[in-house]
Design a protein around this motif. Structure first.
Motif: not given
Length: 396
Positions: A384-388, A10-11, A374-380, A118-120
């Motif tokens: 999400a997966k780490a918190m999941a 889903k993520l 700036e942040v690398n948007e791949k980190s989002l 998105i995680l929520g």
């Protein structure tokens, strides 16, 4: 398919939406305690979803979203993302640049909120397979004291939490790196204003004045002796003068000057001693330079202390996934910055960890709070997966 695989799928399917949300928030930043439209956006996201939502939590626009698992009893876990921006004029060369003059998401809170939404959503979709309860803390006003966390804790809405977790993006860490730090992980903070009132006059006749500027200049250098001569060399303490306001002309000795600064410490044992030493210096200024001083010293965010056993658990869980959606997890030294997530950890066991977000193709990234941040948007998706994984380790 395992619950983890379902959640990750889903993520992954919604990574593009995650990025879109982040860019929308980045274009529309709002300062601490003024995040009305951001809060409305978050509330609208959860509209018609099967959750309980509490708005205006704490002393501002905080939002608590409660997801009740349907697979039986279990712990109550809090996961937090902040959503305020900073008073910085953006200089980053991005298509989704801030539309609000002098306001910028220069600390990654837009990314925190995007991945958490998105995680929520994914956790809501799979809640019937979860044992326990998740409270998502969408927190306002992390950047400006007194902050939002303290008031949310004091409201009692999190009294039932068994554990609490948070993630912060850092572009100074390589993409794919996740770092953890047991114990003291981020510094405590105090801020101060010092007004020195003298007696001004003609620049050619300094003997007829009580020069506040000279007294202020002495304070700038002597304040460093608090660290070098009063604190234990083994402790981490910083005193920084960040503003010195003394406008005037060539031939005018100013009547008064104002200084501003911050103090950071990695042990709460140093919080009061720094103030006590500074107060002595200020009293000495009054005697030595015949001026009057007003020191406004505010004890701010406490030291962020990660529960050591929770860091051990996170490290064990994430190590099993090392090399899949991220490169490596490792223990790192404490961060010199401060965070009001510390208020949650004063009362609730848990941990605050860091995810690397260095942009592609750069050797050295601009740090948090820089106008070219700036942040690398791949980190989002990584976040999400780490918190999941942290959530599933408790509720899955």
């Amino acid at each position: 398919m395992s619950l983890k695989d379902k959640l990750f799928e889903k993520l992954e399917q919604n990574e593009e939406r995650m990025v879109e949300i982040r860019r929308h928030l980045h274009e529309n930043p709002e300062l601490s305690f003024k995040e009305e439209k951001t809060a409305q956006f978050i509330e609208e996201f959860y509209k018609d979803k099967d959750v309980s939502l509490t708005a205006n939590a704490g002393n501002g626009y905080g939002i608590i979203v409660e997801i009740e698992g349907g697979a039986g009893d279990g712990p109550v876990i809090g996961i937090r993302a902040d959503f305020d921006a900073l008073p910085i004029t953006e200089e980053a060369d991005v298509e989704f640049k801030s539309k609000n003059d002098g306001v910028m998401h220069a600390c990654g809170h837009d990314g925190h909120t995007a991945y958490m939404l998105i995680l929520g959503e994914a956790l809501i979709d799979l809640k019937d397979e979860l044992k326990g309860t998740i409270k998502i803390i969408h927190q306002h006003a992390e950047e400006i004291p007194p902050g939002g966390a303290k008031s949310i804790v004091e409201s009692g809405i999190l009294d039932d939490l068994d554990e609490v977790y948070g993630i912060h993006l850092f572009p100074t860490l390589d993409l794919g790196d996740i770092t953890v730090c047991p114990g003291e992980a981020m510094t405590g903070r105090s801020n101060f204003d010092l007004k020195i009132q003298g007696s001004g006059g003609h620049g050619a006749m300094p003997h007829t004045t009580h020069d506040a500027l000279v007294a202020g200049g002495y304070f700038v250098t002597s304040a460093q002796t608090i660290v070098s001569r009063r604190m234990n060399p083994g402790d981490s303490v910083v005193v920084s003068i960040t503003a010195f306001e003394a406008p005037g002309g060539y031939n005018v000795i100013q009547d008064s000057v104002t200084l501003r600064g911050t103090v950071r410490y990695l042990s709460m044992d140093n919080r009061e001693p720094v103030y006590e030493e500074m107060a002595k210096l200020v009293k000495g200024l009054e005697t030595a330079y015949d001026v009057e001083c007003t020191l406004d010293y505010v004890y701010d965010y406490p030291v962020l202390y990660n529960t050591e056993e929770k860091i051990d658990e996170i490290e064990e869980v994430l190590t099993a996934s090392q090399g899949s959606y991220f490169e490596k997890v490792y223990r790192d030294k404490p961060q010199a910055a401060s965070e009001d997530f510390a208020y949650y950890l004063e009362k609730i066991p848990g941990a605050f960890i860091f995810v690397g977000a260095k942009p592609d193709g750069v050797d050295t990234a601009y740090p948090n709070h820089h106008p070219k941040f700036e942040v690398n948007e791949k980190s989002l998706l990584i976040s999400a997966k780490a918190m999941a994984e942290i959530v599933l380790n408790k509720l899955g």
